[in-house]
Write an enzyme that holds these catalytic residues in place. Sequence first.
Site, PDB file in Angstrom:
ATOM      1  N   GLU A 155      37.469  11.950  71.053  1.00 33.11           N
ATOM      2  CA  GLU A 155      36.512  12.730  71.834  1.00 33.11           C
ATOM      3  C   GLU A 155      37.114  13.918  72.588  1.00 33.11           C
ATOM      4  O   GLU A 155      36.432  14.919  72.788  1.00 33.11           O
ATOM      5  CB  GLU A 155      35.805  11.804  72.841  1.00 33.11           C
ATOM      6  CG  GLU A 155      34.866  10.796  72.214  1.00 33.11           C
ATOM      7  CD  GLU A 155      33.658  11.453  71.569  1.00 33.11           C
ATOM      8  OE1 GLU A 155      32.967  12.255  72.230  1.00 33.11           O
ATOM      9  OE2 GLU A 155      33.414  11.173  70.377  1.00 33.11           O
ATOM     10  N   SER A 189     -15.023 -15.733  55.100  1.00 33.38           N
ATOM     11  CA  SER A 189     -15.296 -17.173  55.011  1.00 33.38           C
ATOM     12  C   SER A 189     -14.343 -18.029  55.820  1.00 33.38           C
ATOM     13  O   SER A 189     -14.581 -19.233  55.994  1.00 33.38           O
ATOM     14  CB  SER A 189     -15.267 -17.625  53.548  1.00 33.38           C
ATOM     15  OG  SER A 189     -16.316 -17.000  52.827  1.00 33.38           O
TER      16      SER A 189
END
Length: 599
Positions: free
Chosen positions: A101, A366
């Site tokens: 970094e 149903s």
Amino acid sequence: MAKAKKKQRKSKKRESKQRFKNHLRLLKILGVLVITFLIYLAYCFFTLPDIEQAVARTRQPSTTITAENGNEVLTFGSVYSELVHLEELPPYVAQAIISTEDRRFYSHFGFDIIAFSRAMLTNLVHRSYVQGGSTLTQQVAKNLFLTPKKSIKRKTQELLLAFWLESKFSKEQIFTLYLNRVYLGAGTYGIEAASQKYFQKSSRDLNIKEAAMIAGMLKAPSRYNPIASTERAEARTAVVLQNMVDNNIISEEEKQAAQNLPVGPEKYYKVEGGRHFADWVYNEVNAYIGERDNDIYVYTTLDQHIQQAAEKILSETVKANADRNVTQGAAVVLGKDGAVKAMVGGVDYDKSQFNRAVQALRQPGSAFKPFVYLTALQAGWKPEDKIIDGPVNINGWRPENYDRKYHGEVTLREALAKSLNAATVALTEELPRRNIIANALKFGITTPIINTPSLALGTFEVKVLDMAAAYSVFANGGYATWPYAIKEIYTRDGYQLYMRSGDEPQRIAGKKDIAALDDMLTAVIDGGTGKRARLPIAAAGKTGTTQDHRDAWFAGFAGDYITVVWLGNDDNSPMNGVTGGGLPAQIWKKIMLEALKEH
């Protein structure tokens, strides 16, 4: 000749004056630009956020949802852990981060002109943003005090804060701030929270590969963390280890050895499913304990084995039948006490977070008929009593059977087993419809039911979870069941906020009537429309198919479980011949076989 020289001198004088005017004009422009820059710099400085408030900034407390076996399902909110100082960590943790970094962290003054210039050149070559040049100090400034929104003002303030941080704190203190506030994916902030989340250990005990993996996450935490993707995390870790070789931190041999080290428990590499369930539980938590500002653990009833099986079965079945225009589905599995063992809200959570198990309103068809027949049994009818299955005309409404045939005189058992519409409507006309509605609402249906002749065929809308609750009353011998998922809630330090005490048994239907209905529902599977749901043990259930095959259901129970399956399309378009006795019954059977396994 003299005149020419005089003219030449005048010309040079005019040119000199013009150059002076041009220089003066340029100086004025530069002066304006400098003053404008200084004013803007002052504006950025005086509009900096309050540093003391930023350091003490509140956060959204985390909520961790766990399955009944203790495994984490999902965490919501921001997870922070205890403060960890740089000197407490193995040296390769900082080395891995710096190598990847900010290689000149210990030599720059908060801004790395070399890294910045290299990044700008790379971005110009690629004509897009492919590389950043921010230092760790700049990232601390952004993470602690600023918003992620990109703007010239934010970048300027980021630099000002970076210079302030470098003047006020040591490099070790800045690094410690960074380690404890940086976002590392999956809702975690800081290296300790990430280490506990991904590796089930303290960051003080990280091995070099785990340290490299955390360093690798910093580029894109949501993409490179091992929960999101094992493959991407491993590939990125290899890049970090190579950076450490290039920076002369480790040798090539040490890199090879590091790549073979174990990384945390394997189960944390996988998303275990249940995300629709986790969303549902998270939305319910505040109703149990109110608003709070501390992190909590929510222990639930979810059975991960059943959940994973149900998700896989539903998704694979729907995808395999795309040619039948079936694109969505939902399923709920309850224990007999109402505990939600599995909840599938759709075939792909990543594509749609809409939870069809609890949010969708669909016609049951149903699958609603058992309430008609239960009401008949309560009114004194017997399963062997006869009803006429023939043409019915109620104010111009002429319901037909699925096979468009009439079967004459049939028993109630046969009418339910074969899901005969005409016979069911005829039976409904012999009963007070308000009693049918009352039963359905009492059993757990929470949506409005309109009192019309067609209610017998399930022409109103229900929720999948409500249907599971209603059918659980059939499975429980007539006792009310309230679906629940939360068993206990604790704070992070172990303080109990809630514990489920259980519900008092409440009979809402007669034992004899329920037993008779259950016997009729068993006939549905043994020789009726639900034959494809047949199990090695006794099972009972009911199919449901709505007009034009827009909805297909199977709801039933066996052993200690009640399961409801729904298939359809979000836009309510018809499926191609999909009925409740087909795909839903097959899915139901497969889920129940998994639920009934010893695990």
